[in-house]
Design a protein around this motif. Structure first.
Motif, PDB file in Angstrom:
ATOM      1  N   ARG A  37       0.836  -1.204   0.000  1.00  0.00           N
ATOM      2  CA  ARG A  37       0.000   0.000   0.000  1.00  0.00           C
ATOM      3  C   ARG A  37       0.872   1.255   0.000  1.00  0.00           C
ATOM      4  O   ARG A  37       0.638   2.197  -0.774  1.00  0.00           O
ATOM      5  N   LEU A  38       1.898   1.283   0.850  1.00  0.00           N
ATOM      6  CA  LEU A  38       2.785   2.448   0.889  1.00  0.00           C
ATOM      7  C   LEU A  38       3.516   2.618  -0.437  1.00  0.00           C
ATOM      8  O   LEU A  38       3.654   3.731  -0.954  1.00  0.00           O
ATOM      9  N   ASP A  39       3.990   1.519  -0.966  1.00  0.00           N
ATOM     10  CA  ASP A  39       4.740   1.537  -2.209  1.00  0.00           C
ATOM     11  C   ASP A  39       3.886   2.090  -3.349  1.00  0.00           C
ATOM     12  O   ASP A  39       4.320   2.974  -4.093  1.00  0.00           O
ATOM     13  N   THR A  40       2.685   1.595  -3.477  1.00  0.00           N
ATOM     14  CA  THR A  40       1.835   2.019  -4.588  1.00  0.00           C
ATOM     15  C   THR A  40       1.287   3.431  -4.377  1.00  0.00           C
ATOM     16  O   THR A  40       1.115   4.171  -5.341  1.00  0.00           O
ATOM     17  N   GLU A  70      -1.756  -3.339 -10.740  1.00  0.00           N
ATOM     18  CA  GLU A  70      -3.158  -3.407 -11.169  1.00  0.00           C
ATOM     19  C   GLU A  70      -4.093  -3.398  -9.968  1.00  0.00           C
ATOM     20  O   GLU A  70      -5.094  -2.665  -9.939  1.00  0.00           O
ATOM     21  N   TYR A  71      -3.781  -4.182  -8.951  1.00  0.00           N
ATOM     22  CA  TYR A  71      -4.633  -4.289  -7.766  1.00  0.00           C
ATOM     23  C   TYR A  71      -4.782  -2.937  -7.063  1.00  0.00           C
ATOM     24  O   TYR A  71      -5.859  -2.590  -6.583  1.00  0.00           O
ATOM     25  N   TYR A  72      -3.697  -2.168  -7.019  1.00  0.00           N
ATOM     26  CA  TYR A  72      -3.727  -0.881  -6.310  1.00  0.00           C
ATOM     27  C   TYR A  72      -3.974   0.308  -7.244  1.00  0.00           C
ATOM     28  O   TYR A  72      -3.748   1.462  -6.864  1.00  0.00           O
ATOM     29  N   ASP A  73      -4.449   0.026  -8.456  1.00  0.00           N
ATOM     30  CA  ASP A  73      -4.838   1.082  -9.396  1.00  0.00           C
ATOM     31  C   ASP A  73      -3.721   2.054  -9.743  1.00  0.00           C
ATOM     32  O   ASP A  73      -3.937   3.271  -9.846  1.00  0.00           O
ATOM     33  N   VAL A  74      -2.518   1.534  -9.912  1.00  0.00           N
ATOM     34  CA  VAL A  74      -1.420   2.352 -10.430  1.00  0.00           C
ATOM     35  C   VAL A  74      -1.514   2.317 -11.951  1.00  0.00           C
ATOM     36  O   VAL A  74      -1.728   1.257 -12.543  1.00  0.00           O
TER      37      VAL A  74
END
Length: 193
Positions: A32-35, A62-66
């Motif tokens: 989470r922090l990374d994305t 993809e999962y974290y909408d980047v």
């Protein structure tokens, strides 16, 4: 040039050329922090992965909408492990996580060939040091920090604290000057000079 830093308990912005050390427990949830770091206020991003394959990095983004159209990935594991590789213009490979010259060269190539706001995620210093050794890993990270400064880019570098001797962790803290600490319970604190 300043970059937004969308991570709790840290400054709102950091100047270009800043490398941020993310110290975390080895079981810590850093995705989470990374994305959050990668998807905020950026034109192009590079994920250097010494811990997971390009496919796993793509799934995380993809999962974290980047925005994957902005993303390049440097996969250091697949060749050494004999996995199939699908090269594309955005997925790059070096032979192994201890090919430090190759890693530094690919980071430099990315920074030289892209314009605008550039972000780098390096996941992780710990894995690279495992494959190479502490001193070689430290020197490679210092070279990458110099490249960030030269190209007015920013980076987030992962370090699993308990895997390293305390003096190694202190050495990295002194190298970076900008440190985010993630604790086992998910608490985030920032220490920025």
């Amino acid at each position: 040039m300043d970059y937004e830093l969308a991570i709790e308990n840290t400054p709102d912005t950091i100047p270009g050329g800043t490398g941020v050390l993310l110290i975390h427990p080895s079981t810590g949830e850093t995705d989470r922090l990374d994305t959050d770091f990668l998807k905020t206020d950026t034109d192009h991003l590079l994920v250097v992965s010494t811990r997971t394959t390009a496919r796993e990095v793509q799934q995380k983004l993809e999962y974290y909408d980047v925005d994957e159209t902005k993303a390049d990935i440097l996969d250091t594991l697949s060749i050494e492990r004999g996995y199939s590789r699908r090269s594309s213009e955005h997925v790059h490979y070096v032979s192994s996580p201890d090919d430090l010259d190759g890693i530094v060269a690919k980071v430099e190539e990315f920074l030289t060939t892209h314009d605008g706001k550039l972000r780098l995620s390096f996941d992780s210093i710990t894995e690279m040091a495992y494959y190479a050794d502490e001193d070689r890993a430290f020197d490679a990270i210092a070279q990458i920090l110099d490249l960030l400064a030269e190209h007015d880019a920013v980076g987030l570098f992962h370090l699993a604290e308990e895997v390293h001797d305390p003096e190694v962790v202190t050495r990295y803290k002194e190298l970076f000057g900008a440190v985010i600490t993630l604790t086992e319970d998910g608490t985030v604190t920032g220490d920025f000079e």
